[in-house]
Design a protein around this motif. Structure first.
Motif, PDB file in Angstrom:
ATOM      1  N   ASP A   8      -3.526   0.704  -4.079  1.00  0.00           N
ATOM      2  CA  ASP A   8      -3.127  -0.502  -3.393  1.00  0.00           C
ATOM      3  C   ASP A   8      -3.113  -2.430  -3.690  1.00  0.00           C
ATOM      4  O   ASP A   8      -3.976  -2.183  -4.747  1.00  0.00           O
ATOM      5  N   SER A  17       0.632  -1.629   0.238  1.00  0.00           N
ATOM      6  CA  SER A  17       0.010  -0.106  -0.210  1.00  0.00           C
ATOM      7  C   SER A  17       1.020   1.438  -0.064  1.00  0.00           C
ATOM      8  O   SER A  17       1.485   1.884   1.157  1.00  0.00           O
ATOM      9  N   ARG A  67      -5.162  -0.281   6.714  1.00  0.00           N
ATOM     10  CA  ARG A  67      -3.590  -0.009   6.408  1.00  0.00           C
ATOM     11  C   ARG A  67      -3.507   0.377   7.835  1.00  0.00           C
ATOM     12  O   ARG A  67      -3.772   1.048   8.583  1.00  0.00           O
TER      13      ARG A  67
END
Length: 316
Positions: free
Chosen positions: A135, A114, A309
């Motif tokens: 991503d 990411s 994330r």
């Protein structure tokens, strides 16, 4: 002898009726100097205010210190404004780079990456924002997440709070059912909160969106956009933001913005909530939770897609 004694009596009387002028105490000077060095106007004004109460004989000196400080701040503000006006386009940019990843082996083999970048140029009458994100995730030889997004957003400042904006955005997410989606919007925004440690901007305007689906075909429609940018510096090394854009202008700047695009065929909500914990001067750890909701996705697709994330962020 007598006449000399009589002549000195008025001088003695003056000395008794007027107390001697005392210098400003060193501890008070030290506190004022520390507040000035810290660069916070509110602290300087507050300390000088209480210094006047505890040192009434030094009001003139304290007023002089306050006046000199105010004049210096005015000069610095004018120099900063002039520098912004005169700076070439490729100077005075701020930004951040974000990167995170993971790899899992054993019973399952998974790799994920990411990354993102955000840039901001804040001039006297306008701002220009750019953001891009990717991503990617692959599990047991199968790609199960591949998202890309990029946007550019110019703003023109009508006054200290009111501004107009433009937006050009590209998204790709095959797992949500589209290979490309283009969004163009323009409208007006307003800074509801604009403080050093918290800011809240709202914006709204018409939009046009073109979607190219993964299984072929496309759709274009007129739409409307409502956006929100929220940034809150909770503590010195902790910042909360709500949304998916980029505003990096101040300590309370938001890292993201929540957008709702509504049209007759499909409404889209994108939002991210992020918490930043500073590691050192330029490096931070970011924990974020993103949601993308489509009211009418292609057949066989889920309406809501979420992504958590954990990334490292470097400011530049």
């Amino acid at each position: 002898m007598l006449h000399k004694f009589l002549w000195s009596l008025p001088l003695v009387a003056v000395g008794l009726s007027s107390p001697a002028h005392a210098a400003l105490p060193e501890p008070v000077k030290a506190m004022i100097d520390a507040a000035i060095a810290n660069g916070k106007k509110e602290e300087v004004a507050s300390i000088i205010k209480f210094a006047k109460l505890s040192n009434p004989d030094e009001i003139d000196e304290l007023d002089a210190i306050q006046s000199a400080y105010n004049a210096k701040q005015t000069q610095l503000a004018a120099e900063e404004k002039r520098a912004k006006m005169e700076a070439p386009f490729f100077e005075n940019w701020t930004g951040e780079g974000e990167l995170g990843g993971f790899r899992n082996t054993g019973n399952s083999s998974t790799v994920g990456l990411s990354g993102g970048i955000r840039l901001l140029k804040d001039a006297v009458k306008w701002r220009l924002k750019f953001r891009a994100r990717a991503d990617y995730q692959r599990s047991n030889g199968v790609t199960n997440r591949e998202q890309y997004a990029a946007a550019i957003e110019p703003e023109y400042k009508i006054n200290d709070r009111l501004f107009t904006y433009g937006l050009a955005q590209f998204d790709r997410d095959a797992f949500q059912g589209f290979s490309a989606r283009y969004t163009v919007s323009g409208g007006i925004g307003y800074s509801v909160l604009k403080e050093k440690h918290i800011n809240l901007d709202l914006k709204a305007g018409p939009a046009w969106r073109l979607t190219e689906f993964s299984d072929g075909g496309s759709d274009s429609s007129l739409a409307g956009l409502i956006g929100l940018d929220l940034g809150w510096t909770i503590a010195k090394n902790l910042k909360l933001s709500q949304g998916a854009g980029a505003t990096l202008a101040s300590d309370a700047s938001s890292l993201t913005s929540a957008n709702v695009i509504f049209s007759s065929g499909n409404n889209t909500l994108t939002t991210t909530t992020a918490l930043d914990a500073k590691i050192n001067g330029k490096l931070s750890a970011r924990f974020s939770y993103a949601v993308e909701h489509e009211t009418n996705p292609p057949d066989g697709r889920e309406k809501t897609d979420t992504l958590s994330r954990a990334t490292l962020v470097y400011d530049f």
